[in-house]
Enzyme design. Structure first.
Site, PDB file in Angstrom:
ATOM      1  N   LYS A  39       0.744   0.091   6.950  1.00  0.00           N
ATOM      2  CA  LYS A  39       1.466  -1.189   6.842  1.00  0.00           C
ATOM      3  C   LYS A  39       2.381  -1.432   8.045  1.00  0.00           C
ATOM      4  CE  LYS A  39       3.598  -0.247   3.019  1.00  0.00           C
ATOM      5  NZ  LYS A  39       3.263   1.200   3.004  1.00  0.00           N
ATOM      6  N   GLY A  95       0.835  -1.193   0.000  1.00  0.00           N
ATOM      7  CA  GLY A  95       0.000   0.000   0.000  1.00  0.00           C
ATOM      8  C   GLY A  95       0.870   1.242   0.000  1.00  0.00           C
ATOM      9  N   SER A 114      -0.377   4.168   4.656  1.00  0.00           N
ATOM     10  CA  SER A 114      -1.603   3.357   4.586  1.00  0.00           C
ATOM     11  C   SER A 114      -1.804   2.492   5.826  1.00  0.00           C
ATOM     12  CB  SER A 114      -1.583   2.468   3.338  1.00  0.00           C
ATOM     13  OG  SER A 114      -0.478   1.580   3.361  1.00  0.00           O
ATOM     14  N   GLU A 152       9.828  -3.644   5.579  1.00  0.00           N
ATOM     15  CA  GLU A 152      10.635  -3.002   4.533  1.00  0.00           C
ATOM     16  C   GLU A 152      12.095  -3.442   4.623  1.00  0.00           C
ATOM     17  OE1 GLU A 152       9.331  -1.334   2.192  1.00  0.00           O
ATOM     18  OE2 GLU A 152       7.548  -0.273   2.877  1.00  0.00           O
TER      19      GLU A 152
END
EC number: 7.-.-.-
Length: 276
Positions: free
Chosen positions: A43, A37, A41, A163
């Protein structure tokens, strides 16, 4: 393995809207679920809530049949290993070997078992030859491999990647993604990855799309990639193979429906060439 029910969260009460608003989903044992996203958003917030680093305003987080509460947070954290974007913030040992052993020392494992686990973990990610190096002197990809080795040594049932591949070059990113898949297969870990990387998404079993703090969709990678130009609106690039497939279809060179992986696209092209 992980069940999220009607989760709501905001960072402060002055916010006009929730960062996460009535989010529900589940992750099966041994599954790889990617969460994608736009930035903002929700995440990374989702990952931190599951890991007990943040506390939800309402809703339930259930991990391995146990609801996350103040009383259970440490038990649940024992089941979860997290790797973040910048592994430097996670290093505590003077050497690679010391760093991987740190968590095991805190758990009070017998020395022989600790040595065995550290060696197995470093060997698995190809870092045994670097065991006496200072973590700060490693490349970005090597640092992430050491961070993952520390998790392998602890043997959690869930691996959360926030990430974790975003700062790596393409080669290092691909290597790390393959290590994660190997770990999932060998140790039966459940993987939850927060990512923008299409290769990482492609390796997962399912993909959850968050949009403005809500679940926009849950699908297979193939179904997601078949959405074409919609992907840009969801904070993703369009896969190269999808762009090329569409151009070839427009020219009448291949005849197929939906998204093709690079391997499937090559097979289609070979089939076309064999008929010429």
């Amino acid at each position: 393995m992980i069940e999220i029910k009607n989760l709501k969260f905001k960072y402060n009460q002055d916010q006009t809207s929730y960062t996460l608003n009535d989010v529900s989903f589940h992750v099966k044992h041994g599954e790889w679920l990617s969460i994608v996203g736009h930035n903002g958003s929700g995440k990374s917030t989702t990952a931190r809530l599951i890991g007990g680093l943040l506390v939800a305003d309402s809703g339930q987080i259930i991990v391995d049949g146990q609801e996350l509460t103040e009383e259970t947070v440490w038990d649940i954290r024992d089941k979860i290993g997290m790797v973040f974007q910048n592994p430097d913030n996670q290093f505590v040992g003077a050497t690679v070997e010391d760093d991987v052993a740190f968590g095991l020392e805190n758990k009070g494992l017998p020395y022989k078992e600790m040595v065995s686990r550290v060696q197995e973990a470093l060997s698995f990610v190809g870092m045994m030859d670097f065991k006496d190096r200072e973590p700060a002197r490693l490349s970005g990809g090597q640092k992430q491999r050491v961070a993952i080795a520390g998790i392998i040594a602890m043997r959690p049932s869930i691996l959360i990647l926030d990430e974790a591949t975003s700062m790596l070059d393409p080669e290092g990113r691909q290597e790390l993604i393959q290590y994660i898949e190997d770990i999932r297969q060998q140790y039966g870990m459940t993987v939850l990855s927060i990512t923008h990387d299409l290769d990482e998404v492609a390796m997962s079993n399912r993909v959850l799309v968050l949009k403005q703090g809500k679940v926009e969709s849950i699908s297979s990678p193939r179904e997601l990639f078949s959405r074409g130009s919609e992907l840009v609106d969801l904070g993703l690039d369009i896969p190269f193979s999808a762009l090329l497939t569409q151009k070839l279809k427009n020219q009448g060179l291949i005849d197929c429906e939906g998204y093709l992986t690079e391997k499937e696209l090559v097979e289609q092209l070979w089939e076309y060439l064999s008929k010429m």
